[in-house]
Design an enzyme around this catalytic site. Sequence first.
Site, PDB file in Angstrom:
ATOM      1  N   ASP A 140     -30.161 -14.268  21.844  1.00 28.29           N
ATOM      2  CA  ASP A 140     -28.776 -14.120  21.390  1.00 28.29           C
ATOM      3  C   ASP A 140     -28.709 -13.091  20.262  1.00 28.29           C
ATOM      4  O   ASP A 140     -27.922 -12.156  20.273  1.00 28.29           O
ATOM      5  CB  ASP A 140     -28.295 -15.506  20.912  1.00 28.29           C
ATOM      6  CG  ASP A 140     -26.856 -15.507  20.443  1.00 28.29           C
ATOM      7  OD1 ASP A 140     -26.069 -14.665  20.927  1.00 28.29           O
ATOM      8  OD2 ASP A 140     -26.512 -16.357  19.597  1.00 28.29           O
ATOM      9  N   GLU A 156     -19.483 -24.174  20.898  1.00 26.04           N
ATOM     10  CA  GLU A 156     -19.103 -23.616  19.609  1.00 26.04           C
ATOM     11  C   GLU A 156     -17.703 -22.979  19.634  1.00 26.04           C
ATOM     12  O   GLU A 156     -16.897 -23.217  18.753  1.00 26.04           O
ATOM     13  CB  GLU A 156     -20.149 -22.553  19.228  1.00 26.04           C
ATOM     14  CG  GLU A 156     -19.806 -21.711  18.029  1.00 26.04           C
ATOM     15  CD  GLU A 156     -20.244 -22.367  16.733  1.00 26.04           C
ATOM     16  OE1 GLU A 156     -20.874 -23.441  16.813  1.00 26.04           O
ATOM     17  OE2 GLU A 156     -19.936 -21.825  15.665  1.00 26.04           O
ATOM     18  N   ASP A 157     -17.431 -22.184  20.656  1.00 31.32           N
ATOM     19  CA  ASP A 157     -16.230 -21.343  20.628  1.00 31.32           C
ATOM     20  C   ASP A 157     -15.118 -21.736  21.599  1.00 31.32           C
ATOM     21  O   ASP A 157     -14.067 -21.128  21.596  1.00 31.32           O
ATOM     22  CB  ASP A 157     -16.606 -19.880  20.949  1.00 31.32           C
ATOM     23  CG  ASP A 157     -17.573 -19.312  19.927  1.00 31.32           C
ATOM     24  OD1 ASP A 157     -17.576 -19.818  18.800  1.00 31.32           O
ATOM     25  OD2 ASP A 157     -18.311 -18.379  20.267  1.00 31.32           O
ATOM     26  N   HIS A 204     -21.608 -11.121  27.268  1.00 29.72           N
ATOM     27  CA  HIS A 204     -22.595 -11.486  26.233  1.00 29.72           C
ATOM     28  C   HIS A 204     -23.523 -12.621  26.691  1.00 29.72           C
ATOM     29  O   HIS A 204     -24.734 -12.439  26.737  1.00 29.72           O
ATOM     30  CB  HIS A 204     -21.890 -11.804  24.918  1.00 29.72           C
ATOM     31  CG  HIS A 204     -22.767 -12.472  23.900  1.00 29.72           C
ATOM     32  ND1 HIS A 204     -23.869 -11.851  23.340  1.00 29.72           N
ATOM     33  CD2 HIS A 204     -22.737 -13.713  23.364  1.00 29.72           C
ATOM     34  CE1 HIS A 204     -24.459 -12.680  22.499  1.00 29.72           C
ATOM     35  NE2 HIS A 204     -23.793 -13.831  22.495  1.00 29.72           N
ATOM     36  N   ASP A 221     -51.511   7.750  12.653  1.00 23.96           N
ATOM     37  CA  ASP A 221     -51.445   6.924  13.863  1.00 23.96           C
ATOM     38  C   ASP A 221     -50.003   6.623  14.249  1.00 23.96           C
ATOM     39  O   ASP A 221     -49.538   5.513  14.192  1.00 23.96           O
ATOM     40  CB  ASP A 221     -52.249   5.629  13.691  1.00 23.96           C
ATOM     41  CG  ASP A 221     -51.896   4.904  12.409  1.00 23.96           C
ATOM     42  OD1 ASP A 221     -51.158   5.489  11.593  1.00 23.96           O
ATOM     43  OD2 ASP A 221     -52.337   3.767  12.245  1.00 23.96           O
ATOM     44  N   HIS A 242     -24.374 -20.945  25.989  1.00 20.37           N
ATOM     45  CA  HIS A 242     -24.732 -21.125  24.579  1.00 20.37           C
ATOM     46  C   HIS A 242     -23.565 -21.055  23.599  1.00 20.37           C
ATOM     47  O   HIS A 242     -23.620 -21.644  22.536  1.00 20.37           O
ATOM     48  CB  HIS A 242     -25.858 -20.179  24.152  1.00 20.37           C
ATOM     49  CG  HIS A 242     -25.416 -18.792  23.798  1.00 20.37           C
ATOM     50  ND1 HIS A 242     -25.303 -17.789  24.712  1.00 20.37           N
ATOM     51  CD2 HIS A 242     -25.045 -18.244  22.615  1.00 20.37           C
ATOM     52  CE1 HIS A 242     -24.897 -16.683  24.117  1.00 20.37           C
ATOM     53  NE2 HIS A 242     -24.727 -16.932  22.844  1.00 20.37           N
TER      54      HIS A 242
HETATM   55 MN    MN Z   1     -23.943 -15.707  21.154  1.00 23.45          MN
END
Ligand code: MN
Length: 752
Positions: free
Chosen positions: A164, A100-101, A71, A284, A96
Amino acid sequence: MHTQPVDANLPYNKSDEEEKKMILREYRALLRSLKERLKKGDKALLRRAFEISVEAHKDMRRKSGEPYILHPLAVAQIAVEEIGLGVTSAICALLHDTVEDTEITLEEISAEFGPNIAKIIDGLTKISNVVDIKADTTIQAENFRKILLTLADDPRVILIKLADRLHNMRTLESMSREKQLKIASETTYIYSPLAHRLGLYEIKSEMEDLAMKYTMPDVYHDIAQGLKDTKSNRSRYINEFIKPIKEELTANGFDFEIYGRPKAIHSIYNKMRKKQVTFEEVYDIFAIRVIIKSAPDREKEDCWKVYSIITNVYHPSTERLRDWISVPKGNGYEALHTTVMGPGGRWVEVQIRTERMNEIAEKGLAAHWKYKEGAVSAQESKLDSFLKHLREILNNPDTDTIDFIQDFKLDLFTEEIYIYTPKGDMRVLPKGATALDFAFDIHTQLGMKCIGAKVNYRLVPLSHQLDSGDQVEVITSSKQNPSEDWLGFLITAKAKSKVKNYLKEDKRRTADEGKAELKKKMEHIGAPMSQHNINELLIYYKKATQLDFYYAIAVGNIDLKDLKNFTLYGDKFQHPGREIKAETKAMEEDAAKIKPGKGTELIIFGERSDKVLYKLAQCCQPIPGDDVFGFVTSGEGLKVHRTDCPNAAKLLANYGHRIVKTKWAKNKEISFLTGVRIIGMDDVGVIQKITNVISGELKLNMRSLSIDSKDGIFEGTIMVYVHDREELNNFCTKLGALDGVSKIERLEGTND
Ligand code: MN
């Protein structure tokens, strides 16, 4: 550095060896995309970021079973390849999700990569909460505000966030249905408008198409199929159209590329909806693009030369020429658009751009930076002023965030007009802007005190709508103050939020007088101004807040004579009619008890269910078989909406915590009122044929049928009771097959 599968039983199966190879392949692809942009020392830094990320995510997998590191690698690739960002952003994209994780801290990132990269990662960590936290409305809105603030701070944060989000949208398939709906709705609600504002057309289009794929799967697949079925015809036509232009451009010595491509599915859908036409009738469905190589000082001239060559071959429509080269759009888009009459009498849109303009059209903001060397261009300063404007509003602590986001979103999508000050400076405003919007755009105080304006030397009222090219002089008076009715015609977010703030302040002052009056009356009958007593009054007088209540007293909308009918137990009030009210309150509390959580799935039966009180939303009138979700309202219990309801995106994005997963029970006993619109050729027997199908063949229960006909065309509305979607589809197919009927469509329902 190696990855280990967490669970060998996952359906996804690749050996460690294969995975390692795959990860390295992706990393090398990233290096290749960055090639020319890699300066001395960059490669080592990038490698370090990659290693840290691999190690940090080594025990994590995506929902699809793949190693998680794929990812961040994909996000970095999108940032570089599709947005045109450089090495710093690639490093940030790789890292990134680490803070956070995983165990990695911001301090570690800062020590390893320096404060700049740490700051961007910090921004990304802060805004990532929007996706997962089951927050209430104000927190959600606060998150959106954070997104916008970081945008104003360092646009790279939001550009990486968009990369992301795009990757999450591309891999949405393996998510649960609720997650799909929530992520897709958020994307249409905030991310695709932002991509649009930043000039990232390709990304905006792809996001909207993907969101549509999950929120309106049927329509999406129908249009996709339509595009597929008509592909060979279209290619033939495009080739025929292009041939003479190619010859002429070559003869004139142009170095160019020309091709035709279909428009995005959501944009075809919007046309069908707006013009009330079928897929076949959207004329169109594709556009022709001519991209030329041109020296910087010859761009404008060359584009107009191409225009003249094309319009020598095909006749242009005089109404459909757009010159975004002389005056670029606010997001920097430059091009010439014209619509010409192609072979077989078909209108065809042609877009003419230079290579530089094309890169800006595809990569937006990031491409601007690339061309930043040299003179500051007009569109660049416009972007800067947009960012400045954004910062100004967001830094005002009085701004009501939810309101602002709504208004801001409206700003994002509208077309622009160009207005001149008396000195000849140009300001860009959204289409529909009034003289008063213009005054606020120049300066807040000018707006607050504005009493009128002179447009092209002619006196006009505040609400006068401006046209592109107008020259406007604002007239002020020191006695002027903003009033409520200004909100009725102002359209820019900045002006609206200033006026709303002023009115709120004003209301607060007036409400204070009302409060004083109430206090006097209460003292008179010996009741204290306690929380309990105030609440009792609010319920009786049906006011939502104390502010509203005191204000109503002050302006005389509430008569306090009724106070004498209140019963006083000790120092506690009980308002008249308390018993009846108590019952409704209990019902509201019931509704509030329906708390969504893991595994909660509400099964609904139709008009009524023993367990839960709910209603079917009037805005989309769902029937069994429709994709639906439940929404906990504050006063009316649970409401069931279709996932393709016009209000769904807003509800899902803002009130994720109030969504209840809902599905239909198999039940054929209850029928639902639904409506269809029918259009066709006026023919003597047609009404009879329609009623035959309804009551004869299908034995449906019809509530009403109304038909208007004019000049040989009829248009009607049929309200009929059906059990489920299948029955409705069957009904539509049968009607559509009748001679003379050209179109059938489901009604959206009434406003809720
Ligand atoms: Mn992400």
